[in-house]
Design a protein around this motif. Structure first.
Motif, PDB file in Angstrom:
ATOM      1  N   ALA A  32       0.863  -1.177   0.000  1.00  0.00           N
ATOM      2  CA  ALA A  32       0.000   0.000   0.000  1.00  0.00           C
ATOM      3  C   ALA A  32       0.901   1.229   0.000  1.00  0.00           C
ATOM      4  O   ALA A  32       1.784   1.349   0.855  1.00  0.00           O
ATOM      5  CB  ALA A  32      -0.903   0.003   1.225  1.00  0.00           C
ATOM      6  N   ASN A  33       0.697   2.105  -0.976  1.00  0.00           N
ATOM      7  CA  ASN A  33       1.508   3.317  -1.096  1.00  0.00           C
ATOM      8  C   ASN A  33       0.609   4.528  -0.877  1.00  0.00           C
ATOM      9  O   ASN A  33      -0.244   4.843  -1.707  1.00  0.00           O
ATOM     10  CB  ASN A  33       2.147   3.397  -2.489  1.00  0.00           C
ATOM     11  CG  ASN A  33       3.099   2.246  -2.743  1.00  0.00           C
ATOM     12  OD1 ASN A  33       4.195   2.209  -2.204  1.00  0.00           O
ATOM     13  ND2 ASN A  33       2.661   1.299  -3.541  1.00  0.00           N
ATOM     14  N   LEU A  34       0.808   5.195   0.230  1.00  0.00           N
ATOM     15  CA  LEU A  34      -0.053   6.319   0.586  1.00  0.00           C
ATOM     16  C   LEU A  34       0.712   7.629   0.382  1.00  0.00           C
ATOM     17  O   LEU A  34       1.705   7.889   1.065  1.00  0.00           O
ATOM     18  CB  LEU A  34      -0.528   6.210   2.039  1.00  0.00           C
ATOM     19  CG  LEU A  34      -1.480   5.064   2.315  1.00  0.00           C
ATOM     20  CD1 LEU A  34      -0.745   3.816   2.760  1.00  0.00           C
ATOM     21  CD2 LEU A  34      -2.478   5.471   3.388  1.00  0.00           C
ATOM     22  N   PRO A  35       0.235   8.475  -0.532  1.00  0.00           N
ATOM     23  CA  PRO A  35       0.953   9.720  -0.816  1.00  0.00           C
ATOM     24  C   PRO A  35       0.533  10.863   0.097  1.00  0.00           C
ATOM     25  O   PRO A  35      -0.575  10.873   0.647  1.00  0.00           O
ATOM     26  CB  PRO A  35       0.540  10.009  -2.263  1.00  0.00           C
ATOM     27  CG  PRO A  35      -0.849   9.464  -2.347  1.00  0.00           C
ATOM     28  CD  PRO A  35      -0.911   8.275  -1.427  1.00  0.00           C
ATOM     29  N   CYS A  36       1.429  11.820   0.209  1.00  0.00           N
ATOM     30  CA  CYS A  36       1.146  13.027   0.984  1.00  0.00           C
ATOM     31  C   CYS A  36       1.901  14.189   0.341  1.00  0.00           C
ATOM     32  O   CYS A  36       3.098  14.079   0.080  1.00  0.00           O
ATOM     33  CB  CYS A  36       1.575  12.834   2.432  1.00  0.00           C
ATOM     34  SG  CYS A  36       1.296  14.288   3.483  1.00  0.00           S
ATOM     35  N   ASN A  37       1.197  15.267   0.106  1.00  0.00           N
ATOM     36  CA  ASN A  37       1.842  16.487  -0.389  1.00  0.00           C
ATOM     37  C   ASN A  37       2.007  17.491   0.734  1.00  0.00           C
ATOM     38  O   ASN A  37       1.071  17.731   1.502  1.00  0.00           O
ATOM     39  CB  ASN A  37       1.020  17.109  -1.515  1.00  0.00           C
ATOM     40  CG  ASN A  37       1.159  16.342  -2.801  1.00  0.00           C
ATOM     41  OD1 ASN A  37       2.249  15.900  -3.140  1.00  0.00           O
ATOM     42  ND2 ASN A  37       0.065  16.158  -3.515  1.00  0.00           N
ATOM     43  N   HIS A  38       3.187  18.055   0.838  1.00  0.00           N
ATOM     44  CA  HIS A  38       3.464  19.091   1.850  1.00  0.00           C
ATOM     45  C   HIS A  38       4.380  20.110   1.203  1.00  0.00           C
ATOM     46  O   HIS A  38       5.536  20.281   1.613  1.00  0.00           O
ATOM     47  CB  HIS A  38       4.048  18.496   3.130  1.00  0.00           C
ATOM     48  CG  HIS A  38       4.857  17.252   2.946  1.00  0.00           C
ATOM     49  ND1 HIS A  38       6.165  17.262   2.491  1.00  0.00           N
ATOM     50  CD2 HIS A  38       4.527  15.946   3.149  1.00  0.00           C
ATOM     51  CE1 HIS A  38       6.613  16.025   2.431  1.00  0.00           C
ATOM     52  NE2 HIS A  38       5.651  15.204   2.820  1.00  0.00           N
ATOM     53  N   SER A  39       3.867  20.794   0.185  1.00  0.00           N
ATOM     54  CA  SER A  39       4.691  21.657  -0.656  1.00  0.00           C
ATOM     55  C   SER A  39       5.226  22.880   0.081  1.00  0.00           C
ATOM     56  O   SER A  39       6.194  23.499  -0.373  1.00  0.00           O
ATOM     57  CB  SER A  39       3.899  22.098  -1.886  1.00  0.00           C
ATOM     58  OG  SER A  39       2.725  22.776  -1.487  1.00  0.00           O
ATOM     59  N   THR A  40       4.627  23.252   1.215  1.00  0.00           N
ATOM     60  CA  THR A  40       5.098  24.438   1.947  1.00  0.00           C
ATOM     61  C   THR A  40       5.949  24.063   3.149  1.00  0.00           C
ATOM     62  O   THR A  40       6.180  24.885   4.030  1.00  0.00           O
ATOM     63  CB  THR A  40       3.908  25.295   2.406  1.00  0.00           C
ATOM     64  OG1 THR A  40       3.078  24.508   3.280  1.00  0.00           O
ATOM     65  CG2 THR A  40       3.084  25.771   1.224  1.00  0.00           C
ATOM     66  N   ILE A  41       6.440  22.855   3.183  1.00  0.00           N
ATOM     67  CA  ILE A  41       7.213  22.388   4.339  1.00  0.00           C
ATOM     68  C   ILE A  41       8.482  23.220   4.498  1.00  0.00           C
ATOM     69  O   ILE A  41       9.129  23.604   3.513  1.00  0.00           O
ATOM     70  CB  ILE A  41       7.539  20.882   4.193  1.00  0.00           C
ATOM     71  CG1 ILE A  41       8.070  20.317   5.505  1.00  0.00           C
ATOM     72  CG2 ILE A  41       8.499  20.650   3.036  1.00  0.00           C
ATOM     73  CD1 ILE A  41       8.165  18.794   5.506  1.00  0.00           C
ATOM     74  N   SER A  42       8.813  23.512   5.747  1.00  0.00           N
ATOM     75  CA  SER A  42      10.026  24.274   6.037  1.00  0.00           C
ATOM     76  C   SER A  42      11.184  23.314   6.306  1.00  0.00           C
ATOM     77  O   SER A  42      10.986  22.130   6.540  1.00  0.00           O
ATOM     78  CB  SER A  42       9.805  25.149   7.277  1.00  0.00           C
ATOM     79  OG  SER A  42       8.737  26.029   7.079  1.00  0.00           O
TER      80      SER A  42
END
Lengths: 115, 114
Positions: free
Chosen positions: B18-28
């Motif tokens: 199972a491949n669960l994606p997550c976007n966090h484009s503003t991560i510091s």
């Protein structure tokens, strides 16, 4: 066994009747916090405590009180519960520093209904 | 803290990854990526966390892209007991203030099917 224990697991009460939800951890953690979980809103922090006698408000503190007289216990107090406090509540604890400080341990939850 | 975006739901066949994606484009630069899961209204359970390197433990692997704007949680051999809501959270490390606070989104509801 390392754990966070909440009591009661289920509670139905009436508006205005003071109640306390207890939380106890056996891991000697400094940091403890309370969250509530509501459909469509996710978990939101109510109060937190960095150590004994050190508590502060989270994001949704209105209508709640806490105390931290001992390291292991962090009770959540509802002085005058209202129906909008019907929710699923979680207590969590973690170390404040060190290799395991990133891992939060959660209790099994208390489902509160205020009628 | 940076915001994360996850798909609302996913399906996976038992025994498959199972491949669960997550976007966090503003991560510091000082924010870590954490994953938790919650099985049917039980207390959330910590899975894994990382800063920029890939991480693996007995539960899962965490792959973080080089630009750190997204990550993937991998459950290598999903079982029915892995059916849960999976939360991706970013948080500043360290002990100052309320850095222990976790800001929760709505997560991904993973259904593992027989």
């Amino acid at each position: 066994e390392a754990q966070v224990t909440q009591n009661p697991r289920y509670l139905i009460t009436v508006t205005g009747k003071k109640l306390t939800v207890t939380c106890s951890q056996n891991m000697n953690h400094e940091y403890m916090s309370w969250y509530r979980q509501d459909p469509g809103l996710g978990l939101r922090q109510i109060y937190y405590s960095m150590n004994v006698e050190v508590t502060d408000k989270g994001d949704v503190p209105e209508g709640y009180k806490v105390s931290r007289k001992e390291k292991r216990n962090f009770p959540l107090i509802l002085e005058s519960p209202s129906p909008n406090q019907t929710s699923l509540y979680f207590c969590a604890s973690s170390l404040s520093m060190g290799a395991r400080s990133t891992e939060a341990f959660f209790g099994q939850g208390t489902r509160l209904t205020v009628v | 803290d940076a915001k994360t975006t996850q798909p609302t739901s996913m399906d996976c066949a038992e025994g498959r990854a199972a491949n669960l994606p997550c976007n966090h484009s503003t991560i510091s630069g000082n924010e870590y990526v954490y994953w938790y899961r919650q099985i049917h209204s039980q207390g959330p359970q910590y899975i894994i966390h990382g800063l920029k390197n890939n991480e693996t433990n007995e539960m899962a692997s965490l792959i973080i892209t080089e630009d750190r704007k997204s990550s993937t949680l991998i459950l290598p051999h999903a079982t029915l007991r892995d059916t849960a809501v999976y939360y991706c959270i970013v948080r500043v490390g360290g002990n100052a203030g309320n850095n222990r606070k976790l800001i929760w989104g709505l997560g991904t509801s993973l259904a593992v099917n027989p």
